[in-house]
Enzyme design. Structure first.
Site, PDB file in Angstrom:
ATOM      1  N   ASN A 115      37.364  20.711  43.478  1.00 55.32           N
ATOM      2  CA  ASN A 115      38.053  19.782  42.593  1.00 55.32           C
ATOM      3  C   ASN A 115      39.360  19.265  43.208  1.00 55.32           C
ATOM      4  O   ASN A 115      39.717  19.606  44.340  1.00 55.32           O
ATOM      5  CB  ASN A 115      38.293  20.433  41.231  1.00 55.32           C
ATOM      6  CG  ASN A 115      38.244  19.418  40.093  1.00 55.32           C
ATOM      7  OD1 ASN A 115      38.233  18.216  40.317  1.00 55.32           O
ATOM      8  ND2 ASN A 115      38.191  19.911  38.873  1.00 55.32           N
ATOM      9  N   HIS A 140      44.192  29.487  55.915  1.00 60.69           N
ATOM     10  CA  HIS A 140      43.477  29.526  57.190  1.00 60.69           C
ATOM     11  C   HIS A 140      42.785  30.879  57.410  1.00 60.69           C
ATOM     12  O   HIS A 140      43.295  31.920  57.021  1.00 60.69           O
ATOM     13  CB  HIS A 140      44.431  29.232  58.357  1.00 60.69           C
ATOM     14  CG  HIS A 140      45.560  30.189  58.478  1.00 60.69           C
ATOM     15  ND1 HIS A 140      46.716  30.088  57.738  1.00 60.69           N
ATOM     16  CD2 HIS A 140      45.718  31.283  59.266  1.00 60.69           C
ATOM     17  CE1 HIS A 140      47.535  31.054  58.061  1.00 60.69           C
ATOM     18  NE2 HIS A 140      46.955  31.812  58.977  1.00 60.69           N
ATOM     19  N   ALA A 188      42.967  36.554  35.452  1.00 57.78           N
ATOM     20  CA  ALA A 188      43.925  35.465  35.629  1.00 57.78           C
ATOM     21  C   ALA A 188      45.347  35.983  35.818  1.00 57.78           C
ATOM     22  O   ALA A 188      45.787  36.916  35.148  1.00 57.78           O
ATOM     23  CB  ALA A 188      43.868  34.531  34.427  1.00 57.78           C
ATOM     24  N   ILE A 193      46.901  43.174  46.057  1.00 62.10           N
ATOM     25  CA  ILE A 193      47.530  43.612  47.306  1.00 62.10           C
ATOM     26  C   ILE A 193      46.676  44.629  48.062  1.00 62.10           C
ATOM     27  O   ILE A 193      47.053  45.097  49.128  1.00 62.10           O
ATOM     28  CB  ILE A 193      48.925  44.206  47.042  1.00 62.10           C
ATOM     29  CG1 ILE A 193      48.834  45.454  46.171  1.00 62.10           C
ATOM     30  CG2 ILE A 193      49.837  43.154  46.410  1.00 62.10           C
ATOM     31  CD1 ILE A 193      50.163  46.177  46.007  1.00 62.10           C
TER      32      ILE A 193
END
Length: 212
Positions: A115, A140, A188, A193
């Site tokens: 989107n 990346h 959400a 971590i």
């Protein structure tokens, strides 16, 4: 000239997918959906024609039309993809918004929904049939396997791996190098971590496993 599209599903991402195809001046022939109450209704003047496995429409796929699967549920999405693969010998096309940014060094498979304002960085790999909502960032060298869904505004940092069927909620941050296991779910707003195991659900900052 690209073939017209039949969109499988008339809810969820179906409407924004129509907008994406319209922006690329690709004709959408119609929608298919199993909810009979939607049949003969329209989304922006495009008709919902019939059921998803209607042979009359399926026979058009590959010869006269391409297909896009606009179903959010990953298991049902996979079922419909297999239907198209086996009965029509085709892969669904990508729906990629004009306002997304995809590095020329990124790799993208088939049937993905990407989107507006999604960013996909250099060396990132996006598998097949993923759903990337508005403003998601795939940094990346990140890797998303097939049928992954990433919510609006989520940030997937460099060298993250998200395995098949995982769900990443809106506003999630996943720090660099983490692996999210197959069919895992991240709630959400969570900050992840550490690695998340397959089928595990995590939530919070930092994200913790939710006991079932």
């Amino acid at each position: 000239m690209e073939k017209p599209i039949i969109i499988f599903g008339a809810k969820g991402i179906a409407h924004p997918a129509l907008e994406i195809f319209n922006s690329h001046e690709v004709v959408v022939y119609g929608f298919l959906d199993d909810d009979a109450t939607l049949h003969q209704k329209e989304i922006n003047n495009i008709s919902i024609l019939g059921k998803l496995e209607d042979d009359g429409f399926l026979k058009l796929i590959g010869q006269k039309c391409d297909a896009f699967v606009a179903v959010d549920d990953p298991k049902y999405r996979e079922t419909l993809v297999k239907l198209l693969n086996t009965r029509r010998k085709v892969q669904p096309v990508n729906a990629i918004h004009r306002l997304s940014y995809i590095s020329t060094d990124a790799g993208i498979g088939h049937g993905n929904f990407i989107n507006a304002k999604v960013t996909i960085g250099a060396g990132a790999e996006i598998g097949n049939h993923c759903i990337l909502h508005t403003n998601a960032t795939i940094e990346h060298q990140a890797k998303l396997e097939d049928f992954v869904q990433v919510g609006a505004g989520a940030v997937i940092n460099s060298n993250v791996t998200i395995e098949k069927g995982a769900f990443i909620g809106s506003g999630v941050t996943i720090v660099a190098g983490v692996t999210i296991g197959k069919n895992a779910r991240v709630g959400a707003g969570s900050v992840v971590i550490a690695d998340v195991a397959s089928k595990q659900t995590v939530f919070g900052n930092p994200a913790q496993a939710i006991e079932k």
